[in-house]
Structures are given as C-alpha cells and as structure tokens.
Design a protein around this motif. Structure first.
Motif, PDB file in Angstrom:
ATOM      1  N   ILE A   1       0.831  -1.218   0.000  1.00  0.00           N
ATOM      2  CA  ILE A   1       0.000   0.000   0.000  1.00  0.00           C
ATOM      3  C   ILE A   1       0.864   1.265   0.000  1.00  0.00           C
ATOM      4  O   ILE A   1       0.633   2.185  -0.785  1.00  0.00           O
ATOM      5  CB  ILE A   1      -0.978   0.011   1.203  1.00  0.00           C
ATOM      6  N   THR A   2       1.883   1.288   0.823  1.00  0.00           N
ATOM      7  CA  THR A   2       2.697   2.517   0.908  1.00  0.00           C
ATOM      8  C   THR A   2       3.552   2.729  -0.334  1.00  0.00           C
ATOM      9  O   THR A   2       4.086   3.810  -0.535  1.00  0.00           O
ATOM     10  CB  THR A   2       3.636   2.479   2.131  1.00  0.00           C
TER      11      THR A   2
ATOM     12  N   ALA B   1       2.502   1.818  -3.584  1.00  0.00           N
ATOM     13  CA  ALA B   1       1.723   1.779  -4.830  1.00  0.00           C
ATOM     14  C   ALA B   1       2.217   2.901  -5.737  1.00  0.00           C
ATOM     15  O   ALA B   1       2.530   3.989  -5.263  1.00  0.00           O
ATOM     16  CB  ALA B   1       0.242   1.946  -4.518  1.00  0.00           C
ATOM     17  N   PRO B   2       2.309   2.626  -7.061  1.00  0.00           N
ATOM     18  CA  PRO B   2       2.960   3.585  -7.952  1.00  0.00           C
ATOM     19  C   PRO B   2       2.134   4.827  -8.281  1.00  0.00           C
ATOM     20  O   PRO B   2       2.677   5.757  -8.886  1.00  0.00           O
ATOM     21  CB  PRO B   2       3.227   2.758  -9.211  1.00  0.00           C
ATOM     22  N   SER B   3       0.870   4.881  -7.943  1.00  0.00           N
ATOM     23  CA  SER B   3       0.086   6.094  -8.207  1.00  0.00           C
ATOM     24  C   SER B   3      -0.994   6.203  -7.139  1.00  0.00           C
ATOM     25  O   SER B   3      -1.316   5.222  -6.458  1.00  0.00           O
ATOM     26  CB  SER B   3      -0.564   6.035  -9.595  1.00  0.00           C
ATOM     27  N   LEU B   4      -1.584   7.390  -7.039  1.00  0.00           N
ATOM     28  CA  LEU B   4      -2.657   7.584  -6.068  1.00  0.00           C
ATOM     29  C   LEU B   4      -3.848   6.692  -6.407  1.00  0.00           C
ATOM     30  O   LEU B   4      -4.493   6.111  -5.531  1.00  0.00           O
ATOM     31  CB  LEU B   4      -3.073   9.059  -6.032  1.00  0.00           C
ATOM     32  N   ARG B   5      -4.121   6.556  -7.728  1.00  0.00           N
ATOM     33  CA  ARG B   5      -5.234   5.693  -8.177  1.00  0.00           C
ATOM     34  C   ARG B   5      -5.035   4.268  -7.678  1.00  0.00           C
ATOM     35  O   ARG B   5      -5.924   3.657  -7.093  1.00  0.00           O
ATOM     36  CB  ARG B   5      -5.306   5.730  -9.706  1.00  0.00           C
ATOM     37  N   ARG B   6      -3.835   3.734  -7.923  1.00  0.00           N
ATOM     38  CA  ARG B   6      -3.549   2.360  -7.510  1.00  0.00           C
ATOM     39  C   ARG B   6      -3.590   2.207  -5.990  1.00  0.00           C
ATOM     40  O   ARG B   6      -3.991   1.177  -5.465  1.00  0.00           O
ATOM     41  CB  ARG B   6      -2.171   1.924  -8.023  1.00  0.00           C
TER      42      ARG B   6
ATOM     43  N   ILE C   1      -7.211   2.133  -4.808  1.00  0.00           N
ATOM     44  CA  ILE C   1      -7.808   0.837  -5.166  1.00  0.00           C
ATOM     45  C   ILE C   1      -7.334  -0.247  -4.197  1.00  0.00           C
ATOM     46  O   ILE C   1      -8.127  -1.030  -3.663  1.00  0.00           O
ATOM     47  CB  ILE C   1      -7.427   0.446  -6.620  1.00  0.00           C
ATOM     48  N   LEU C   2      -6.028  -0.268  -3.940  1.00  0.00           N
ATOM     49  CA  LEU C   2      -5.463  -1.318  -3.082  1.00  0.00           C
ATOM     50  C   LEU C   2      -5.973  -1.185  -1.645  1.00  0.00           C
ATOM     51  O   LEU C   2      -6.302  -2.183  -0.999  1.00  0.00           O
ATOM     52  CB  LEU C   2      -3.933  -1.270  -3.138  1.00  0.00           C
TER      53      LEU C   2
ATOM     54  N   THR D   1       4.824 -11.341  -1.415  1.00  0.00           N
ATOM     55  CA  THR D   1       4.595 -10.483  -2.585  1.00  0.00           C
ATOM     56  C   THR D   1       5.869  -9.679  -2.820  1.00  0.00           C
ATOM     57  O   THR D   1       6.089  -8.640  -2.195  1.00  0.00           O
ATOM     58  CB  THR D   1       3.410  -9.524  -2.338  1.00  0.00           C
ATOM     59  N   LEU D   2       6.722 -10.180  -3.716  1.00  0.00           N
ATOM     60  CA  LEU D   2       8.073  -9.628  -3.874  1.00  0.00           C
ATOM     61  C   LEU D   2       8.111  -8.356  -4.711  1.00  0.00           C
ATOM     62  O   LEU D   2       8.958  -7.496  -4.494  1.00  0.00           O
ATOM     63  CB  LEU D   2       8.990 -10.682  -4.512  1.00  0.00           C
ATOM     64  N   THR D   3       7.210  -8.257  -5.703  1.00  0.00           N
ATOM     65  CA  THR D   3       7.228  -7.077  -6.577  1.00  0.00           C
ATOM     66  C   THR D   3       5.815  -6.508  -6.701  1.00  0.00           C
ATOM     67  O   THR D   3       4.836  -7.163  -6.329  1.00  0.00           O
ATOM     68  CB  THR D   3       7.716  -7.425  -8.006  1.00  0.00           C
ATOM     69  N   TRP D   4       5.716  -5.320  -7.293  1.00  0.00           N
ATOM     70  CA  TRP D   4       4.406  -4.708  -7.512  1.00  0.00           C
ATOM     71  C   TRP D   4       3.538  -5.579  -8.432  1.00  0.00           C
ATOM     72  O   TRP D   4       2.321  -5.648  -8.277  1.00  0.00           O
ATOM     73  CB  TRP D   4       4.588  -3.297  -8.083  1.00  0.00           C
TER      74      TRP D   4
END
Lengths: 319, 94
Positions: A60-61, A63-68, A71-72, A119-122
């Motif tokens: 969560i911290t 996430a690559p964008s505010l949108r993502r 959502i998460l 969960t190793l990567t995005w």
C-alpha cells in the motif's frame, strides 16, 4: 411447552431439508459433525480473508500512483470485511469470534496456504488479484448455494465484491505486461511464481481429499476440487494470452476430446510443506496477526470501560 | 459471552420504501460503536440509507425444534386465503 423430538426424527427432518435443497438455519437442529465441519470451514475461510490482507497490505505505501493506492486500500479493506462477514456466520453456530481468533493465533486452525507466499514485486499485486482472487471466486460461487444459510448469504456478499478485486488485478498486470520490457518481465515473473500455488488453492486431488464426500452429501460443497481446478485452468489460459504472458507449464495444451486444457502435475510436496508450517512466510504471517491483536487490546479495553461508565443511562447490555 | 466485545445484530434499510432487513452481526462495546462498525462493514458500496443495531442477547426467537410446530395454527385455516371461496361464473372485480 411441547416435547422435543427424539434424535432420529430430528435427523430425518434435517435430511429432508438437505434433500429438498432447502437451507439449514442457525436455530435448526443439525448433526454435530455437520456443525463442526461448518465451523472448521467457515473459520478457516475467515482466517484466510484477514491473513490475506498482509501480502497485499505490504504494497500500500509503495503503490505507484494515487489511483492504484486508493484501489489497493479499498481492496484490503474489503478483505477485512469478508473476514468479518464470515466470523459473523461462524458465530451463528454457537462459537465465539474471540475463540476462533485464538485458534488462528495458536495454530489450531489454519488459513489458505496461498497467503504464505511473499509479494516480492508490484506485479505480484496484479497476480494476486487476477489469479488468487480468480481462484477464490471459482471456489466461492458454488458456496452461495451452500446448505447452511448464513454461510451462503455471506458468500453472496463476498462474490459481489470479489469481481472488482479480480478485475483490478488483471488491469494492473495488463498495464505492466504491455509496458516496458522490464515491466513485462516483472509481470511474467509474477505469473511464474503464482500460477502453481493458485492451482493448489482448490485443495488436494479428489482421490486424496478427506472431507469432500461428506461435504458434498451435506451440500456444503457442490463440485469436486479437481472439477473446480479444471474450470480455473480453462478460464485462465485465454486471459494469459490476452496479457501476452506465458503460463509456466510445458504440459499445458488444449485437449479436443475432453474439451478442456490438459495441464502438468502439481507438486503436492510443496503444498504439504506449507501446510506443515514451512512455507516462506508462515511464521511471519501469524506473528503479524498476533501482534496486531495484542496491540489492539488496550483499545478494546478502553471501549469496554467507556461503555460500562455510560451504561447507566439507556443500555444494560455491554457487560 | 467471552471477554470480547458484545455482539449486535445489524438491520439495514436498503433504500426508501423498503423495510429494514437483517444482514449479519458486528462486535462493539456500545450502540454508537456498533452503528459505526455496521456502516463500515455492511454499507461500503452504498447498500443502505438507515441502520438498526440490536444487542444479540435481546433478540427472542421461536424455537424450530419443538414437536408441535409453532406455526401449526396457521396450517389448518385455509379460509384465510381468498382462493378458499367459490365465486359464481361471470362475477367480476371480486
């Protein structure tokens, strides 16, 4: 007052309801084994939902964008909600949520082994939504018609919410798979790691599944593990093609005769190892859960103290 | 009840014109917290316009496992249904 029926008459009435595809409701008489099976299954399902918050909450911290990120956050909050719907359903069987949580914390009850993978990567967030939630949906759709009413009703709510979970995962992975070569490689790597564990989510092969036959007879379960697993493979193959990703199974091919995809042999020793507590994250997941529970203790105590202090007015139930 | 927070049954009015319907339960220390928890749990997608919470211990329920069914008195009074009555051919709006 009237006399209670004897056990054989009660059993007969119960069998009749099951045979007529009616629902069993909380205050109905039910065989003790039916009640125990449901408590075990619903509790395990609830535990899976709340432990499942951890692998996704992990990103969560970052996430690559505010949108993502929004959502998460919403998705992880839904998982908490699903856990609570299910604990509420379990409690209609005469158990207490606090006792179920104890059983999770001390290892007496289990949760889905899939959440013991990291969960190793995005891209893993995409793979979890697409595959793990996808497999969960296939498991859960028939549970909407489970013979126990409160469990079936909880599943209706959950299934409605899961479809957003799966789609956001697919969209995320689709963006990566059609992004830069590095992003595509990251998406492929996530599929490589999550594919086989997702197939294991349907449980052991029918021949070795210890609870299946009785659960089918009680209409708790409606389809066999292998049947649901096959459905998942058949649905996922064209979706992977749309993503432009390769499912990591050299034996995967369409079988014209069966009208299904054939797929390779699952490594059940890995599954057994994780069940035995030796997966990559077993200890970490339970430790984080226990920590969260203990950290929340003072809040629960404070809320109870506050309620007790104010109960003299209109309430007398918060004892 | 164990040392945990008490249990509350939750009822939600889905939209105006409908009655409240039981949706499940929450744990909370008091009514205000139960309402907030119920909102967070059962109306994340606008599923309700009104919530009731009732202490689970305050609900009295009929018992389904008594020998004489509790609802028996309703079973032999078919004359409570309009289909019980004979209406002469051709009579309308009845």
């Amino acid at each position: 007052m009237t006399e209670p029926l004897d056990t054989s008459a009660l059993q007969e009435r119960f069998d009749g309801l099951i045979a007529a595809d009616e629902r069993i409701e909380p205050r109905d008489w039910m065989p003790e084994a039916y009640r125990k099976t449901l408590v075990r299954q619903i509790a395990q399902h609830a535990h899976s939902e709340i432990i499942g918050m951890q692998p996704e909450g992990n990103w969560i911290t970052r996430a690559p964008s505010l949108r993502r990120k929004a959502i998460l956050l919403a998705k992880v909050q839904d998982e908490a909600g699903h856990g609570l719907y299910l604990y509420a359903a379990a409690e209609t069987l005469g158990v207490d949520r606090a006792d179920l949580l104890d059983a999770l914390h001390n290892g007496r009850q289990k949760y889905s082994s899939i959440f013991n993978y990291p969960t190793l990567t995005w891209a893993d967030i995409g793979a979890v939504g697409w595959l793990v939630d996808g497999a969960a949906i296939i498991n859960q759709i028939p549970l909407q018609r489970c013979s126990y009413g409160p469990y079936a009703r909880a599943m209706v709510r959950i299934c409605k919410e899961e479809s957003f979970h799966q789609r956001q995962g697919f969209e995320l992975l689709n963006d990566l798979a059609h992004g830069t070569p590095e992003q595509h490689a990251m998406a492929q790597d996530a599929l490589d790691r999550w594919w086989w564990p997702s197939l294991m989510m349907f449980g052991p092969p029918d021949a070795e599944s210890s609870h299946s036959a009785q659960s089918m007879a009680w209409r708790i379960k409606r389809h066999s593990n292998d049947e649901l697993r096959q459905r998942f493979v058949d649905i996922s193959v064209p979706q992977a093609e749309a993503l432009g990703l390769t499912i990591p199974d050299p034996d995967l091919r369409w079988n014209e005769e069966r009208g299904h995809y054939d797929f390779g042999v699952i490594d059940w020793t890995e599954f057994q190892e994780i069940l035995a507590g030796n997966g990559p994250c077993n200890r970490q997941r339970v430790a984080a859960r226990v920590q969260a529970h203990e950290d929340g203790e003072w809040v629960r105590q404070a809320a109870l103290a506050y309620a007790a202090k104010h109960s003299d007015s209109e309430r007398d139930v918060a004892a | 009840m164990s040392s945990g927070l008490p249990l509350w049954e939750v009822f939600i009015r889905g939209r105006r014109g409908l009655s409240h319907q039981h949706v499940g339960s929450v744990h909370a220390s008091d009514a205000e917290m139960a309402l907030r928890n119920a909102r967070d749990l059962y109306t994340r997608r606008g599923e309700g316009v009104s919530i009731w919470v009732v202490p689970a211990a305050s609900v009295s329920a009929s018992s389904p496992d008594e020998k004489e069914p509790f609802f028996d008195p309703a079973a032999d009074k078919v004359y409570r249904h309009p289909t019980f009555y004979r209406v002469p051919e051709g009579v309308k709006n009845l």
